[in-house]
Write a protein that holds these residues in place. Structure first.
Motif: not given
Length: 307
Positions: A157-182
């Motif tokens: 789970g990638i936890l952001g800081r503020a509401g501005q992070d909503a829907d922008s954490l994909g820049v990190l989760t996309s790399l994890l998903k590319e590596a096969g990590i849920t």
């Protein structure tokens, strides 16, 4: 980078801006009219135009005799009209000053409306000198009413800081998903997505801000909290992702980090050459969390940063 204490905004305003970013959540601002107006205006710079905010707008008589019935009325109105997944009550200074029994109201309304998820966060007096705490207590209020789910082994789970992070954490989760990590993002743009954080085996916050949120997730769902580094700049982001690779044992993620470094480091070299031609000094006064992120990037470019 020298640091300073930063006291610049009401934590109620930050909680309002955060919760207003999330589809499926409606905040109720429990406080006087002047407080409601000030927080609405103050949060306009970082919240969506569609934000619906209900409020009790306490009158003078309610400051003296209590505004709990007003709060019950607003909860009923919001639920009957909009049927949100979660209602979060943001208690401002006045309800805390007069000793409102918000927990009692929540217990009573939960019995009156089965299936209603109600939570609250104390802001204002509770955190008068810490704007980031407005972020943390609002996210913790969400975690308090999440349903338990089966943990997904090796998930992050990638936890952001503020509401501005909503829907922008994909820049990190996309790399994890590319590596096969849920991977799960918290916050996200909709509660259906945010609620998946209860399944994460590991919690990797990108800031120190969601400290209480992480602790509450750990208490409720047994998640493991892992602090690595703030993923700002090339070096910081690489170390963050390598930390995730270490805890998940993902060699694929390490190769992705190597690939991205090879792609971006030549561009960084050109930027550093430009900064080296003339010394750049930057004073940042935009708030502690933003300052740390921007400061790391500018320092990586070669600037002298004052925070």
């Amino acid at each position: 980078m020298p640091l300073k204490c930063y006291e610049h905004c009401c934590s109620s305003c930050i909680a309002l801006a955060n919760l207003g970013k999330i589809e499926g959540v409606i905040p109720i601002l429990h406080g006087p009219q002047a407080c409601a107006f000030g927080n609405q205006i103050g949060s306009m710079f970082c919240r969506p135009s569609r934000l619906l905010t209900a409020g009790t707008t306490l009158k003078q008589s309610e400051v003296i005799f209590g505004g709990e019935e007003n709060l019950r009325h607003q909860i009923r109105n919001v639920y009957l009209q909009y049927k949100p997944q979660i209602i979060v009550i943001i208690t401002t200074c006045v309800p805390q000053l007069i000793g409102e029994d918000v927990n009692g109201v929540i217990a009573e309304m939960s019995r009156e409306i089965p299936g209603l998820k109600l939570s609250f966060c104390e802001t204002g007096f509770n955190h008068p000198k810490a704007t980031p705490r407005g972020n943390d207590v609002s996210w913790k209020a969400i975690v308090d009413v999440l349903d338990a789910r089966e943990t997904v082994k090796g998930s992050v789970g990638i936890l952001g800081r503020a509401g501005q992070d909503a829907d922008s954490l994909g820049v990190l989760t996309s790399l994890l998903k590319e590596a096969g990590i849920t991977a799960y993002a918290f916050p996200a743009g909709h509660m259906d997505e945010m609620s998946k954080i209860a399944q994460a085996e590991f919690l990797c916050p990108i800031q120190l801000v969601p400290y209480q949120t992480c602790k509450r997730l750990q208490e409720r769902f047994g998640s493991k909290i892992v602090y690595t580094e703030m993923p700002a700049g090339i070096a910081g982001t690489s170390r963050f992702l390598r930390g995730v690779a270490d805890i998940t044992g993902s060699g694929r993620l390490l190769k992705i980090v190597d690939r991205e470094e090879q792609r971006t480091l030549p561009l960084l070299k050109k930027i550093r050459e430009q900064f080296a031609r003339e010394q750049v000094t930057v004073l940042l006064v935009s708030g502690p969390s933003n300052e740390m992120s921007m400061g790391k990037i500018l320092e990586e470019f070669g600037a002298r940063v004052i925070i």
